[in-house]
Motif scaffolding. Structure first.
Motif, mmCIF file in Angstrom:
data_model
loop_
_atom_site.group_PDB
_atom_site.id
_atom_site.type_symbol
_atom_site.label_atom_id
_atom_site.label_comp_id
_atom_site.label_asym_id
_atom_site.label_seq_id
_atom_site.Cartn_x
_atom_site.Cartn_y
_atom_site.Cartn_z
ATOM 1 N N ILE A 495 5.894 14.856 -70.278
ATOM 2 C CA ILE A 495 5.946 16.239 -70.759
ATOM 3 C C ILE A 495 7.353 16.568 -71.269
ATOM 4 N N ALA A 496 8.363 16.201 -70.471
ATOM 5 C CA ALA A 496 9.739 16.518 -70.856
ATOM 6 C C ALA A 496 10.134 15.809 -72.147
ATOM 7 N N GLU A 497 9.756 14.545 -72.288
ATOM 8 C CA GLU A 497 10.124 13.809 -73.499
ATOM 9 C C GLU A 497 9.399 14.360 -74.724
ATOM 10 N N LEU A 498 8.154 14.815 -74.539
ATOM 11 C CA LEU A 498 7.454 15.462 -75.654
ATOM 12 C C LEU A 498 8.173 16.738 -76.091
ATOM 13 N N LEU A 499 8.619 17.514 -75.096
ATOM 14 C CA LEU A 499 9.322 18.754 -75.411
ATOM 15 C C LEU A 499 10.634 18.479 -76.139
ATOM 16 N N VAL A 500 11.363 17.458 -75.692
ATOM 17 C CA VAL A 500 12.614 17.094 -76.347
ATOM 18 C C VAL A 500 12.357 16.659 -77.787
ATOM 19 N N MET A 502 9.912 17.666 -79.667
ATOM 20 C CA MET A 502 9.539 18.857 -80.424
ATOM 21 C C MET A 502 10.762 19.658 -80.866
ATOM 22 N N ASP A 503 11.742 19.790 -79.951
ATOM 23 C CA ASP A 503 12.918 20.619 -80.238
ATOM 24 C C ASP A 503 14.149 19.915 -79.670
ATOM 25 N N PRO A 504 14.734 18.976 -80.420
ATOM 26 C CA PRO A 504 15.822 18.151 -79.880
ATOM 27 C C PRO A 504 17.093 18.923 -79.536
ATOM 28 N N LYS A 505 17.214 20.179 -79.971
ATOM 29 C CA LYS A 505 18.435 20.932 -79.692
ATOM 30 C C LYS A 505 18.249 21.997 -78.616
ATOM 31 N N ASN A 506 17.107 21.977 -77.955
ATOM 32 C CA ASN A 506 16.834 22.958 -76.902
ATOM 33 C C ASN A 506 17.375 22.428 -75.574
ATOM 34 N N LEU A 507 18.439 23.050 -75.078
ATOM 35 C CA LEU A 507 19.082 22.575 -73.851
ATOM 36 C C LEU A 507 18.162 22.639 -72.638
ATOM 37 N N SER A 508 17.281 23.635 -72.595
ATOM 38 C CA SER A 508 16.419 23.791 -71.420
ATOM 39 C C SER A 508 15.454 22.621 -71.270
ATOM 40 N N TYR A 509 15.060 21.994 -72.360
ATOM 41 C CA TYR A 509 14.162 20.840 -72.265
ATOM 42 C C TYR A 509 14.884 19.637 -71.652
ATOM 43 N N TYR A 510 16.147 19.456 -72.031
ATOM 44 C CA TYR A 510 16.936 18.388 -71.413
ATOM 45 C C TYR A 510 17.161 18.687 -69.927
ATOM 46 N N GLN A 511 17.354 19.960 -69.634
ATOM 47 C CA GLN A 511 17.530 20.360 -68.240
ATOM 48 C C GLN A 511 16.279 20.034 -67.429
ATOM 49 N N PHE A 512 15.128 20.283 -68.016
ATOM 50 C CA PHE A 512 13.863 19.962 -67.353
ATOM 51 C C PHE A 512 13.765 18.465 -67.071
ATOM 52 N N ARG A 528 21.572 8.504 -68.002
ATOM 53 C CA ARG A 528 21.141 8.185 -69.365
ATOM 54 C C ARG A 528 20.914 9.456 -70.184
ATOM 55 N N VAL A 529 20.269 10.449 -69.575
ATOM 56 C CA VAL A 529 20.009 11.711 -70.291
ATOM 57 C C VAL A 529 21.318 12.442 -70.580
ATOM 58 N N GLN A 530 22.227 12.449 -69.611
ATOM 59 C CA GLN A 530 23.510 13.113 -69.827
ATOM 60 C C GLN A 530 24.296 12.441 -70.951
ATOM 61 N N LYS A 531 24.238 11.118 -71.000
ATOM 62 C CA LYS A 531 24.917 10.392 -72.080
ATOM 63 C C LYS A 531 24.295 10.731 -73.429
ATOM 64 N N LEU A 532 22.960 10.837 -73.451
ATOM 65 C CA LEU A 532 22.267 11.194 -74.688
ATOM 66 C C LEU A 532 22.691 12.573 -75.179
ATOM 67 N N MET A 533 22.852 13.505 -74.245
ATOM 68 C CA MET A 533 23.266 14.856 -74.625
ATOM 69 C C MET A 533 24.679 14.866 -75.186
ATOM 70 N N LYS A 534 25.554 14.052 -74.600
ATOM 71 C CA LYS A 534 26.913 13.963 -75.127
ATOM 72 C C LYS A 534 26.913 13.396 -76.540
ATOM 73 N N PHE A 556 10.640 29.131 -67.322
ATOM 74 C CA PHE A 556 10.541 28.085 -68.337
ATOM 75 C C PHE A 556 9.328 28.313 -69.222
ATOM 76 N N LYS A 557 9.570 28.459 -70.516
ATOM 77 C CA LYS A 557 8.490 28.642 -71.493
ATOM 78 C C LYS A 557 8.611 27.576 -72.573
ATOM 79 N N VAL A 558 7.477 27.188 -73.111
ATOM 80 C CA VAL A 558 7.443 26.156 -74.148
ATOM 81 C C VAL A 558 7.301 26.833 -75.500
ATOM 82 N N SER A 559 8.257 26.557 -76.389
ATOM 83 C CA SER A 559 8.164 27.131 -77.728
ATOM 84 C C SER A 559 7.045 26.455 -78.507
ATOM 85 N N ASN A 560 6.542 27.147 -79.518
ATOM 86 C CA ASN A 560 5.392 26.621 -80.277
ATOM 87 C C ASN A 560 5.806 26.241 -81.693
#
Length: 601
Positions: A495-500, A502-512, A528-534, A556-560
């Motif tokens: 779910i989290a990877e799908l959300l990322v 969908m919206d690669p610049k949404n910080l809340s999805y990376y947080q999830f 690994r995720v923290q390195k990706l964000m950097k 937490f809400k999922v954008s459409n």
């Protein structure tokens, strides 16, 4: 200073007025009809005498003011316009707004601009700043001619009540009266729009200023900080030709609140290199930053600076030190500071209790909690050198933060019976509504003693205590429980990877995604995720604390943005519902948030 209302006027006036009187020496021109042995006992008080009496150095209390007012009433100079204005000004400083208004209504000229400005200022500093706008427009209808001094407190009243609509009306009045280019009025407008969160309009006013001063720059920076635009604040900060302590404090606290304590410390060090000495607010921000980033050495250095600078110990400073030492796992040092505190509030008690419960001895935390809720008020003489348990301590009612610490302590010490007792006490005795953090602590306690299935059921039971909780929130909570207690991260990861995606610049999805890995103790994936964000330069890296988890569950809400991605997420959420035997995400009982989740883009 003490403030007095109009209801207290009569008791004060009923007391004898003590004034120093002098006998008037007999003159050769005295009346022949007045016996020489009968000398007057009161001097003739002129407006100059009253002018001297009404100065701030002479009229320092409400009692002084009421005595002077009584003398004015019984004299022939009460209607003197200058004295009336001075009396009203002192009343606005010493008394509440109702008494100031009472004095104002007894003037012959209610349209005197100075007096109207004084009443508006009194409203601005009161608990009813919204009344200032109504008072202004009522005065305007009967012929008031406002000036620039009218609009500074009037606009500040709009800032205090956070109403940008009223502020816009006052802005229009300032333009209409031709005072919108007066510097204090412009500063008030920038501060008002920034305080109300409308940084765009604040910047429009700021850019129109011909010669903005430090107040203008600081108000604009503070506005950017309040809306979380730290980049905008820093751009202004970089081009400032002059900075003062207010500027530095705004930037330091802004980056601290924005989740970047490291940069807040960097700004503090830069400020020190420029020779600027911090105040209490600076030290509190820096100490908090040291605690959040785990910098014990730097925190001890700041603590030493506080001692060397002879800064007076205060409640907020001591509480910040307790919190810092607890987060740096030096709970015993925090306890020493706590013991020396002469005055404590619930925040300081919570800081010390959470320090023991989360990073120190759970048993000490529970003992301190029992001491806090069972303590009676005690009066102690100064020369008795009281211990920490006797220093004028009072009984405090615990809040939701207190019980998070208590339930964490029970989970750490595997005290199942005590944990259930405290949870029941929280709901039934203290009336604290449990949220996800409390259920998460209880679920961890149950899992720690081997009751994994009951732990999952505990998370599912949240809706019984919170009727407003959406089905979506319950699903997120159950998903985190599945990752934590069953170490099954597959669904959450997908779910989290799908959300990322969908919206690669949404910080809340990376947080999830970070939280999914963190609760399952997959620290390599967290790195690994923290390195990706950097690499993607996404700014501040969110944490995986209990606060972050609460945000995920409750907000937490999922954008459409992409319909295909939404359908895939919904499919997985329904799979999760069936796996956990919960109602499906597309059932009729879904919340508005879930409907938003399913709405095509």
């Amino acid at each position: 200073m003490a403030r007095v209302s109009s209801r207290q006027l009569v008791p004060f006036l009923s007391r004898p007025i003590t004034t120093t009187t002098t006998n008037i020496p007999p003159s050769s021109s005295s009346s022949p009809f007045l016996p020489q042995d009968k000398k007057p006992t009161l001097p003739f008080l002129t407006h100059l005498h009253f002018q001297s009496l009404l100065t701030p150095s002479s009229c320092q209390t409400t009692r002084h003011l009421l005595q002077i007012q009584a003398l004015l009433i019984t004299s022939s100079v009460y209607r003197n316009p200058f004295l009336a204005r001075t009396l009203l000004s002192r009343a606005s400083n010493l008394c509440d707004v109702s008494f100031t208004l009472l004095v104002f209504h007894h003037f012959n000229n209610p349209l005197d601009t100075f007096c109207v400005n004084t009443v508006i200022n009194s409203y601005c500093n009161s608990y009813v700043p919204n009344e200032a706008v109504g008072f202004y427009f009522r005065s305007l209808r009967i012929g008031l001619f406002p000036n620039s001094y009218t609009f500074v407190p009037l606009i500040r009243s709009c800032s205090n009540m956070g109403c940008v609509e009223s502020g816009g009306m006052c802005h229009a009045q300032a333009v209409k009266n031709g005072v919108d280019f007066v510097l204090p009025v412009q500063n008030s407008l920038v501060h008002m729009y920034a305080s109300c969160g409308d940084v765009f309009l604040a910047r429009v006013v700021f850019d129109e200023m011909l010669s903005p001063d430090l107040v203008s720059w600081n108000s604009m920076i503070d506005g950017y900080v309040k809306v979380g635009d730290l980049n905008g604040a820093h751009r202004l900060f970089d081009v400032m030709s002059e900075r003062n302590l207010v500027t530095w404090n705004s930037m330091i606290s802004g980056f601290l609140k924005g989740g970047n304590p490291g940069y807040a410390l960097k700004l503090f060090r830069e400020m020190g290199r420029l020779g600027l000495r911090g105040n209490v607010r600076s030290m509190v921000c820096v100490i908090t930053a040291c605690g959040r980033s785990g910098r014990l050495k730097e925190g001890k250095s700041v603590h030493g600076s506080v001692i060397r600078l002879f800064m007076r110990s205060s409640l907020i400073l001591d509480t910040a030190l307790i919190d810092m030492y607890c987060k740096c796992r030096r709970v015993e040092v925090a306890r020493e500071i706590f013991e020396r505190m002469g005055n404590r509030n619930l925040v300081s008690w919570n800081a010390m209790i959470l320090g023991h419960c989360i990073r120190g001895s759970p048993e000490d935390g529970l003992s301190l909690f029992d001491l806090m809720v069972g303590m009676e008020r005690m009066k102690v003489e100064v020369d008795e050198s009281p211990s920490a348990t006797d220093k004028g301590l009072v009984r405090f009612l615990p809040d939701e933060i207190t019980f998070i610490g208590i339930l964490c302590a029970c989970a750490r010490a595997e005290l199942l019976t005590e944990g259930r007792f405290y949870f029941k006490q929280m709901v039934d005795v203290y009336g604290v509504k449990p949220n996800f953090a409390h259920f998460w602590c209880m679920a961890n306690l149950l899992a720690n003693v081997g009751l994994v299935d009951e732990a999952e059921e505990c998370l599912k039971s949240m809706s019984k205590f919170d009727a407003d909780m959406s089905q979506e929130s319950l699903l997120w909570a159950s998903l985190l429980g599945l990752c934590r207690f069953k170490r099954d991260v597959y669904l959450g990861e997908q779910i989290a990877e799908l959300l990322v995606d969908m919206d690669p610049k949404n910080l809340s999805y990376y947080q999830f995604l970070l939280i999914i890995y963190a609760v399952a103790a997959q620290w390599e994936n967290v790195s690994r995720v923290q390195k990706l964000m950097k690499e993607r330069k996404l700014g501040i890296i969110p944490g995986s604390s209990l606060v972050d988890m609460k945000h995920i569950v409750h907000n937490f809400k999922v954008s459409n943005k992409r319909h295909e991605g939404i359908e895939a997420v919904n499919k997985m959420m329904n799979e999760l519902s069936h796996k956990l035997r919960l109602p499906c995400a597309d059932s009729s009982q879904s919340s508005e948030g879930q409907k938003e989740l399913r709405r095509p883009g």
